[in-house]
Design a protein around this motif. Sequence first.
Motif, short mmCIF file in Angstrom:
data_model
loop_
_atom_site.label_atom_id
_atom_site.label_comp_id
_atom_site.label_asym_id
_atom_site.label_seq_id
_atom_site.Cartn_x
_atom_site.Cartn_y
_atom_site.Cartn_z
N ALA A 50 10.43 17.87 41.35
CA ALA A 50 9.88 16.52 41.26
C ALA A 50 10.28 15.69 42.47
N GLU A 51 11.45 15.95 43.01
CA GLU A 51 11.90 15.20 44.18
C GLU A 51 11.01 15.48 45.39
N MET A 103 14.89 14.92 38.08
CA MET A 103 13.73 14.31 37.43
C MET A 103 12.88 15.38 36.75
N GLU A 152 7.82 13.70 44.74
CA GLU A 152 7.99 12.25 44.93
C GLU A 152 7.75 11.88 46.39
N GLU A 157 8.80 12.12 33.80
CA GLU A 157 9.22 11.04 34.69
C GLU A 157 8.37 11.02 35.97
N LEU A 158 8.07 12.22 36.47
CA LEU A 158 7.22 12.33 37.65
C LEU A 158 5.81 11.80 37.36
N VAL A 210 3.14 20.85 40.80
CA VAL A 210 4.60 20.77 40.74
C VAL A 210 5.06 21.72 39.64
N THR A 254 1.85 19.17 36.56
CA THR A 254 3.29 19.36 36.62
C THR A 254 3.82 19.94 35.32
#
Length: 124
Positions: free
Chosen positions: A41-42, A68, A45, A72-73, A14, A60
């Motif tokens: 990140a979306e 995000m 996800e 957070e990921l 990512v 990442t």
Amino acid sequence: MGQAQPFRATALIVEDDHMQREMLCVLLEESGYDVIQCESAEAAERVLEKNARALCLMLTDVQLAGRMNGVELAHLAKGHNPKLDVVVTSGRPLMQPLPDGAKFWAKPWAPLDVLREAEIAQLS
């Protein structure tokens, strides 16, 4: 009767920087990984929701496009698969705590670091 395919570890990359993402993918593919790459990140996800248990490694960046960030990921990824080897990278100091077991790499990191982590993740 067909032959069984050998197991190939899968990594999730990512990174919103195209050049860095491509370099990581090439390194891991040459190490025998199947690679899923995401710019945000979306997007990652959505991959995690469907395939988290099939992943061995996620790398990442902290700064990502979208709502995000990479930290957070990392928390989300560990929630889906606590055994997932997670590496978070940034050129800036980390300002948020990582989930248990996740690693932080300050940029610039060496390609050899990626290869070593790929070996560790495959053995886990």
